[in-house]
Enzyme design. Structure first.
Site, short mmCIF file in Angstrom:
data_model
loop_
_atom_site.label_atom_id
_atom_site.label_comp_id
_atom_site.label_asym_id
_atom_site.label_seq_id
_atom_site.Cartn_x
_atom_site.Cartn_y
_atom_site.Cartn_z
N PRO A 2 0.84 -1.21 0.00
CG PRO A 2 -0.64 -1.52 1.76
CD PRO A 2 0.66 -2.02 1.19
CD GLU A 3 3.50 2.91 -4.18
OE1 GLU A 3 3.42 4.08 -4.63
OE2 GLU A 3 4.13 2.02 -4.75
CG HIS A 89 -3.21 -14.35 7.33
ND1 HIS A 89 -1.94 -14.78 7.72
CD2 HIS A 89 -3.63 -15.22 6.39
CE1 HIS A 89 -1.63 -15.86 7.03
NE2 HIS A 89 -2.63 -16.16 6.23
NE ARG A 107 5.55 -10.41 2.50
CZ ARG A 107 6.36 -9.89 1.59
NH1 ARG A 107 5.86 -9.30 0.54
NH2 ARG A 107 7.67 -9.96 1.75
NE ARG A 151 17.64 14.68 -1.21
CZ ARG A 151 17.47 15.73 -0.43
NH1 ARG A 151 17.57 16.94 -0.91
NH2 ARG A 151 17.22 15.56 0.86
#
Ligand SMILES: [Zn+2]
Length: 271
Positions: A2-3, A89, A107, A151
């Site tokens: 998930p972002e 889960h 996970r 950068r």
């Protein structure tokens, strides 16, 4: 994983429904990435006042203290009045007077962490180093360009690092760079003001559109209603290796950058 858009979509799908709820119980499953940091019973009786987002963290403001939730690699939240008994889960249940909030995380890279305030060390440790929010006014094109100038790393790595702007993960970095016509391997400091401004606009556009589309469901993401997102159906380059570019027809290329797959059009995106 998930972002930012998926986390924001999750927030919107239950924030209003849980606001005002009183915590009636807490159930912990297997250990998550970080410990809760308080006795579960200590949360009982507290009121959920609001749900905010900072980067990829959801902040559940309580009348005393807050909970920081992270979905990790594979986490998703459900919020409902009625729910099946917890499965293998389901590692965190927050029972409230308005419904059950459940973290499903096969996970177990996700976490729920309690902090007495946003200034407490537990919260600062997680939130303290986050860059500016891409969808806020505070994300400024000139400041973004100035940061890029400092950068030397490839621009995609700089986006993923989250120091200049937070929450631009792999899918959305690839898509924003396509939209801005910039090769992911281009060194950040080589981008002039014009290209930096283009990329700034592209990051905002890609993320806003993904939120609108309900996020991406590439890894079984669903919001707190259990609904899937549709952003992945319209990606321009992500996960499209060998397929014709939707703009010029050139086959999309893929390469590895810092353990992650990067996708780009060799014709539309200039070094
Ligand atoms: Zn192209």
């Amino acid at each position: 994983m998930p972002e930012l858009p998926e986390v924001e979509v999750t927030r919107r799908s239950f924030a209003e429904r849980i606001a005002g709820a009183t915590v009636t119980g807490v159930r912990l499953g297997k250990p998550l990435r970080w410990a809760l940091g308080c006795a579960p019973e200590a949360l009982v009786g507290r009121r959920v006042e609001a749900v905010r987002r900072r980067g990829k963290y959801l902040l559940l403001d309580l009348d005393r203290g807050l909970l920081l939730l992270h979905l990790g690699m594979s986490g998703s939240l459900r919020f409902d009045l009625q729910m099946q008994p917890a499965g293998p889960h389901d590692h965190f249940d927050l029972q409230t007077s308005l419904g059950l909030l459940r973290l499903h995380d096969p996970r177990r890279f996700g976490a729920v962490v309690h902090a007495e305030s946003q200034d407490a060390p537990e919260a600062v440790k997680l939130l303290g180093r986050l860059g500016v929010e891409p969808l806020d006014e505070a994300f400024d094109a000139a400041a973004f360009h100035a940061g890029l100038q400092l950068r030397a790393a490839p621009i995609k790595q700089v986006l993923l690092a989250g120091e200049l702007v937070v929450g631009v993960g792999n899918i959305y970095a690839s898509e924003a760079l396509f939209l801005a016509g910039i090769r992911p391997t281009t060194r950040a400091r080589r981008l002039g003001p014009l290209r930096a401004r283009k990329l700034h606009a592209a990051v905002r556009e890609v993320l806003a559109r993904a939120v609108q589309r309900g996020g991406s469901s590439l890894r079984d993401f669903s919001n707190a209603y259990g609904e899937q997102g549709h952003f992945q159906l319209e990606t321009m380059v992500y996960d499209r290796e060998g397929l014709p570019c939707r703009v010029c027809g050139t086959p999309i290329c893929a390469l590895r950058q810092g353990q992650r797959s990067t996708f780009f059009c060799p014709q539309c995106q200039k070094a």
